[in-house]
Scaffold this motif. Sequence first.
Motif, PDB file in Angstrom:
ATOM      1  N   CYS A 114      18.524  10.277   6.474  1.00  0.00           N
ATOM      2  CA  CYS A 114      19.037   8.525   5.731  1.00  0.00           C
ATOM      3  C   CYS A 114      18.980   8.307   4.592  1.00  0.00           C
ATOM      4  CB  CYS A 114      19.044   7.431   6.631  1.00  0.00           C
ATOM      5  SG  CYS A 114      17.190   7.225   6.985  1.00  0.00           S
ATOM      6  N   GLY A 115      19.907   7.701   3.953  1.00  0.00           N
ATOM      7  CA  GLY A 115      19.134   7.058   2.186  1.00  0.00           C
ATOM      8  C   GLY A 115      18.030   5.584   2.514  1.00  0.00           C
ATOM      9  N   ARG A 116      18.467   5.148   3.486  1.00  0.00           N
ATOM     10  CA  ARG A 116      17.149   3.991   3.370  1.00  0.00           C
ATOM     11  C   ARG A 116      17.330   3.640   5.134  1.00  0.00           C
ATOM     12  NH1 ARG A 116      19.531  -2.087   1.181  1.00  0.00           N
ATOM     13  NH2 ARG A 116      20.695  -1.370   3.537  1.00  0.00           N
ATOM     14  N   ASN A 117      16.127   3.717   5.711  1.00  0.00           N
ATOM     15  CA  ASN A 117      15.786   3.291   6.957  1.00  0.00           C
ATOM     16  C   ASN A 117      15.700   1.835   7.615  1.00  0.00           C
ATOM     17  OD1 ASN A 117      13.824   3.089   9.372  1.00  0.00           O
ATOM     18  ND2 ASN A 117      12.677   4.624   9.182  1.00  0.00           N
ATOM     19  N   VAL A 118      16.761   1.421   8.135  1.00  0.00           N
ATOM     20  CA  VAL A 118      17.088   0.585   8.181  1.00  0.00           C
ATOM     21  C   VAL A 118      16.292   0.881   9.844  1.00  0.00           C
ATOM     22  CG1 VAL A 118      18.140  -1.484   8.925  1.00  0.00           C
ATOM     23  CG2 VAL A 118      18.865   0.140   7.102  1.00  0.00           C
ATOM     24  N   PRO A 119      15.454   0.006  10.652  1.00  0.00           N
ATOM     25  CA  PRO A 119      14.924   0.262  11.980  1.00  0.00           C
ATOM     26  C   PRO A 119      15.584   0.122  12.850  1.00  0.00           C
ATOM     27  CG  PRO A 119      13.125  -0.429  10.741  1.00  0.00           C
ATOM     28  CD  PRO A 119      14.104  -1.134   9.797  1.00  0.00           C
ATOM     29  N   GLU A 120      16.647  -0.893  12.573  1.00  0.00           N
ATOM     30  CA  GLU A 120      17.201  -1.370  14.061  1.00  0.00           C
ATOM     31  C   GLU A 120      17.991  -0.538  13.735  1.00  0.00           C
ATOM     32  OE1 GLU A 120      14.785  -4.879  12.902  1.00  0.00           O
ATOM     33  OE2 GLU A 120      16.295  -3.848  11.187  1.00  0.00           O
ATOM     34  N   ARG A 121      18.791  -0.023  12.920  1.00  0.00           N
ATOM     35  CA  ARG A 121      19.755   1.052  12.988  1.00  0.00           C
ATOM     36  C   ARG A 121      19.656   1.865  13.509  1.00  0.00           C
ATOM     37  NH1 ARG A 121      23.038   1.313   7.498  1.00  0.00           N
ATOM     38  NH2 ARG A 121      20.865   3.105   6.960  1.00  0.00           N
ATOM     39  N   ILE A 122      18.485   2.554  12.809  1.00  0.00           N
ATOM     40  CA  ILE A 122      17.673   3.764  13.643  1.00  0.00           C
ATOM     41  C   ILE A 122      17.953   3.687  14.896  1.00  0.00           C
ATOM     42  CG2 ILE A 122      15.679   5.342  13.181  1.00  0.00           C
ATOM     43  CD1 ILE A 122      17.923   5.217  10.674  1.00  0.00           C
ATOM     44  N   ALA A 123      17.197   2.210  15.566  1.00  0.00           N
ATOM     45  CA  ALA A 123      16.919   2.695  17.624  1.00  0.00           C
ATOM     46  C   ALA A 123      18.325   2.999  17.125  1.00  0.00           C
ATOM     47  CB  ALA A 123      16.352   1.142  17.100  1.00  0.00           C
ATOM     48  N   GLU A 124      19.586   1.733  17.280  1.00  0.00           N
ATOM     49  CA  GLU A 124      20.598   2.093  17.760  1.00  0.00           C
ATOM     50  C   GLU A 124      21.454   3.460  18.077  1.00  0.00           C
ATOM     51  OE1 GLU A 124      24.550  -0.473  17.111  1.00  0.00           O
ATOM     52  OE2 GLU A 124      23.003  -1.367  15.419  1.00  0.00           O
ATOM     53  N   ILE A 125      20.924   4.307  17.326  1.00  0.00           N
ATOM     54  CA  ILE A 125      20.971   5.792  16.712  1.00  0.00           C
ATOM     55  C   ILE A 125      20.240   6.614  18.033  1.00  0.00           C
ATOM     56  CG2 ILE A 125      21.267   7.418  15.202  1.00  0.00           C
ATOM     57  CD1 ILE A 125      21.558   6.033  13.429  1.00  0.00           C
ATOM     58  N   VAL A 126      19.309   6.547  18.489  1.00  0.00           N
ATOM     59  CA  VAL A 126      18.472   6.648  19.284  1.00  0.00           C
ATOM     60  C   VAL A 126      18.502   6.681  20.675  1.00  0.00           C
ATOM     61  CG1 VAL A 126      15.665   7.068  19.970  1.00  0.00           C
ATOM     62  CG2 VAL A 126      16.746   7.256  17.340  1.00  0.00           C
ATOM     63  N   GLY A 127      18.786   5.291  20.405  1.00  0.00           N
ATOM     64  CA  GLY A 127      19.323   5.090  21.783  1.00  0.00           C
ATOM     65  C   GLY A 127      20.769   5.876  22.649  1.00  0.00           C
ATOM     66  N   GLY A 128      21.669   5.891  21.430  1.00  0.00           N
ATOM     67  CA  GLY A 128      22.876   7.533  22.248  1.00  0.00           C
ATOM     68  C   GLY A 128      22.070   8.502  22.670  1.00  0.00           C
ATOM     69  N   VAL A 129      21.717   8.514  21.757  1.00  0.00           N
ATOM     70  CA  VAL A 129      20.866   9.807  22.166  1.00  0.00           C
ATOM     71  C   VAL A 129      20.170   9.976  23.324  1.00  0.00           C
ATOM     72  CG1 VAL A 129      18.741  11.808  20.859  1.00  0.00           C
ATOM     73  CG2 VAL A 129      20.096  10.672  18.857  1.00  0.00           C
ATOM     74  N   ALA A 130      18.933   9.258  23.442  1.00  0.00           N
ATOM     75  CA  ALA A 130      18.954   8.294  24.797  1.00  0.00           C
ATOM     76  C   ALA A 130      20.215   8.612  26.395  1.00  0.00           C
ATOM     77  CB  ALA A 130      17.827   7.471  24.882  1.00  0.00           C
ATOM     78  N   GLU A 131      20.824   8.043  25.967  1.00  0.00           N
ATOM     79  CA  GLU A 131      22.284   7.836  27.123  1.00  0.00           C
ATOM     80  C   GLU A 131      22.120   9.517  26.778  1.00  0.00           C
ATOM     81  OE1 GLU A 131      24.287   7.146  29.364  1.00  0.00           O
ATOM     82  OE2 GLU A 131      22.924   5.949  29.137  1.00  0.00           O
ATOM     83  N   GLY A 132      22.387   9.994  25.657  1.00  0.00           N
ATOM     84  CA  GLY A 132      22.769  11.118  26.107  1.00  0.00           C
ATOM     85  C   GLY A 132      21.923  11.912  26.873  1.00  0.00           C
ATOM     86  N   CYS A 133      20.899  12.019  26.728  1.00  0.00           N
ATOM     87  CA  CYS A 133      19.509  13.046  27.075  1.00  0.00           C
ATOM     88  C   CYS A 133      20.000  12.417  28.946  1.00  0.00           C
ATOM     89  CB  CYS A 133      18.141  12.388  26.199  1.00  0.00           C
ATOM     90  SG  CYS A 133      17.784  13.420  25.549  1.00  0.00           S
ATOM     91  N   VAL A 134      19.834  11.243  29.506  1.00  0.00           N
ATOM     92  CA  VAL A 134      19.904  11.227  30.351  1.00  0.00           C
ATOM     93  C   VAL A 134      21.408  11.617  31.119  1.00  0.00           C
ATOM     94  CG1 VAL A 134      20.184   8.762  31.742  1.00  0.00           C
ATOM     95  CG2 VAL A 134      18.701   8.179  29.909  1.00  0.00           C
ATOM     96  N   GLN A 135      22.158  11.753  30.503  1.00  0.00           N
ATOM     97  CA  GLN A 135      23.486  11.936  31.699  1.00  0.00           C
ATOM     98  C   GLN A 135      23.117  13.485  31.621  1.00  0.00           C
ATOM     99  OE1 GLN A 135      27.504  11.377  28.417  1.00  0.00           O
ATOM    100  NE2 GLN A 135      26.402   9.122  29.160  1.00  0.00           N
ATOM    101  N   SER A 136      22.019  14.565  31.011  1.00  0.00           N
ATOM    102  CA  SER A 136      22.437  15.862  30.878  1.00  0.00           C
ATOM    103  C   SER A 136      20.692  16.123  31.387  1.00  0.00           C
ATOM    104  CB  SER A 136      22.019  16.200  28.845  1.00  0.00           C
ATOM    105  OG  SER A 136      20.953  15.625  29.045  1.00  0.00           O
ATOM    106  N   GLY A 137      20.480  14.962  32.208  1.00  0.00           N
ATOM    107  CA  GLY A 137      19.091  15.144  32.270  1.00  0.00           C
ATOM    108  C   GLY A 137      18.104  16.168  31.703  1.00  0.00           C
TER     109      GLY A 137
END
Length: 349
Positions: A114-137
Motif C-alpha cells: 500500500c501507499g499508506r497503511n490505514v489500519p482500518e482499511r487493511i483490516a477491511e481487506i483482511v476481513g474479506g480474505v478471512a471470509e474467503g478462507c472460511v468459504q474454502s475451509g
Amino acid sequence: MDHKNSQSASYAAAGVDITAGYRAVELMKKHIARTKNEGCLDDVGGFGGCFGLPVAGMEEPVLVSGTDGVGTKLRIAQLLDKHDTIGIDCVAMCVNDVICCGARPLFFLDYIACGRNVPERIAEIVGGVAEGCVQSGSALIGGETAEHPGMMPVDDYDLAGFSVGIVDKKKIIDNTRMRAGDVVIALASTGVHSNGFSLVRKVFDVEHNENLKEPVEALGGKSVLETLLTPTRIYVKSILALLEQVDVKGISHITGGGFYENVPRSIPDGLCARIQKSSVRVLPIFKLIAETGNIPERDMFNTFNMGVGMSVVVPAEQVQTALDILNGHGETAYVIGEIVENEEKVILA
C-alpha cells in the motif's frame, strides 16, 4: 506483543508508520480467528505460519500450491471505497486453482502492498480474505503488509495471496482417463470474477463515467460498479463433495483467457470439449460489456468466463448424480457440452 517502545520518527518522516502496522494486525486478529482449523499451531505475528499436515489415511500425501492476485479489479473497490470483499477474490483465485487438482485447501497467506497503511482499511481487506478462507475451509495463518511511499499513491494498494492444499496422490484428477462421450458440466459464476478488468475498465471508462454508480434495470437494479465488484465464487466445498461420489475426469477454472484458454488445460491430446454456446447461461453483465464495447463474441469467450466459473468432466452415466450433488451444495450446475475425438481441445459451436 508490546509495541510501545517500537517507533521511529525518522522512518515516519520517510512515509512509513510502523505503529500503523501494529494497529492493523490488532484489528485483523478477529477476522483471522474465524479461519482457524485443525492444522493451526500458533497465532499470527511470528516470522512464519505453522501448520500441522492432516495426512491420516493418505498413502502418498501431495501438497498442491497456488498463488494469484486480484488484478485491476482492485480499482473498482477503490472507486467505490469498498474494501471488505476484494479479499474473497484473492482467496478464490488461488483455492479454485488448487481444487482443480482434487486437493483440499489447507492454509492461506496474503500480501498487501500500500501507499499508506490505514489500519482500518487493511483490516477491511483482511476481513474479506478471512471470509474467503472460511468459504474454502482454509486457515489464514499469516501475511504481510508493506508500505511503499513514493512508489504507490497514498490511497492505492495491491493484494496477492498463496494457498496450499493436500491430496492423496492416487486421487489427483487424472484426465488421461477421459473418453469421448464424457459430459461437460458448467458451474455458474457470480459475474466477471477477477479477470478481464483491464478491458472492462476501458469499455466503461471507469475513471470518468459517473453513471456507473447509477442503478441499471438489466443488472437487477444494481449499478455497473456494484455488479463488477461482486466477489468471485469459491467452489471448493461443492467440488470436494462431488469428488466423494463421482468419477471426475477433469476440472477447469475459467479465468483470464476464458473458455479458449482454460477448458483445454483439463483435456488430454486427441480429445476435445465441444461446448454448445446456446447452452451457456450468459450473465447480463457480459451482454452489457459486449454491447458497450462492441466486442466480438469470440473475444468475449476468449477473455471472460461468460457466466461459467468452473467446468467439470464426468462420465455420461453419472451426470445426474453430479448435478444433484452440485446443485444440492448451492451451485447452479448444468450441462454445456460433451467430449469428442478432435485435436482442437475446445470447440464452441
